[in-house]
Design an enzyme around this catalytic site. Structure first.
Site, PDB file in Angstrom:
ATOM      1  N   ASP A  13      23.696 -11.432  35.784  1.00 26.60           N
ATOM      2  CA  ASP A  13      24.871 -12.165  36.234  1.00 26.60           C
ATOM      3  C   ASP A  13      24.469 -12.947  37.484  1.00 26.60           C
ATOM      4  O   ASP A  13      24.116 -12.365  38.493  1.00 26.60           O
ATOM      5  CB  ASP A  13      25.987 -11.169  36.540  1.00 26.60           C
ATOM      6  CG  ASP A  13      27.269 -11.853  36.960  1.00 26.60           C
ATOM      7  OD1 ASP A  13      27.260 -13.083  37.146  1.00 26.60           O
ATOM      8  OD2 ASP A  13      28.279 -11.167  37.103  1.00 26.60           O
ATOM      9  N   ASP A  15      26.316 -15.651  38.968  1.00 28.96           N
ATOM     10  CA  ASP A  15      27.370 -16.538  39.483  1.00 28.96           C
ATOM     11  C   ASP A  15      28.016 -16.020  40.757  1.00 28.96           C
ATOM     12  O   ASP A  15      29.147 -16.336  41.064  1.00 28.96           O
ATOM     13  CB  ASP A  15      28.434 -16.783  38.412  1.00 28.96           C
ATOM     14  CG  ASP A  15      29.175 -15.513  38.019  1.00 28.96           C
ATOM     15  OD1 ASP A  15      28.859 -14.436  38.563  1.00 28.96           O
ATOM     16  OD2 ASP A  15      30.077 -15.593  37.171  1.00 28.96           O
ATOM     17  N   ARG A  22      24.618 -20.720  41.955  1.00 31.76           N
ATOM     18  CA  ARG A  22      23.890 -21.979  41.792  1.00 31.76           C
ATOM     19  C   ARG A  22      22.638 -22.094  42.668  1.00 31.76           C
ATOM     20  O   ARG A  22      22.244 -23.179  43.054  1.00 31.76           O
ATOM     21  CB  ARG A  22      24.819 -23.174  41.994  1.00 31.76           C
ATOM     22  CG  ARG A  22      25.866 -23.262  40.884  1.00 31.76           C
ATOM     23  CD  ARG A  22      26.896 -24.318  41.145  1.00 31.76           C
ATOM     24  NE  ARG A  22      27.702 -24.081  42.327  1.00 31.76           N
ATOM     25  CZ  ARG A  22      28.670 -23.179  42.444  1.00 31.76           C
ATOM     26  NH1 ARG A  22      28.969 -22.396  41.446  1.00 31.76           N
ATOM     27  NH2 ARG A  22      29.351 -23.056  43.560  1.00 31.76           N
TER      28      ARG A  22
END
Length: 72
Positions: A13, A15, A22
């Site tokens: 994961d 994010d 990013r």
């Protein structure tokens, strides 16, 4: 399940839960085998496919495909 190969998938994961959103992440592989055996499992270009590869329980280290350290 004798004789049947089981696959392995690793999911990450990225994010904001485990990493900043990013942003570039670093991916490495650590194995107890030598690079030849690791390459048999992950492909011949494994040493170049990952940012870091640590073979032989970390005694041999590669970064971006280049040998960066080795313990005898």
């Amino acid at each position: 399940m004798a004789g049947r190969k089981l696959g392995l998938i690793a999911l990450f994961d990225v994010d904001g839960t485990l990493t900043a959103p990013r942003k570039v992440i670093t991916v490495g592989v650590v194995g107890g085998s030598d690079l030849v055996k690791i390459s048999e499992q992950l492909g011949k270009s494994a040493v170049n496919d990952y940012d870091y590869v640590f073979a032989e329980n970390g005694l041999v280290a590669y970064k971006n495909g280049d040998l960066i350290g080795q313990q005898v």
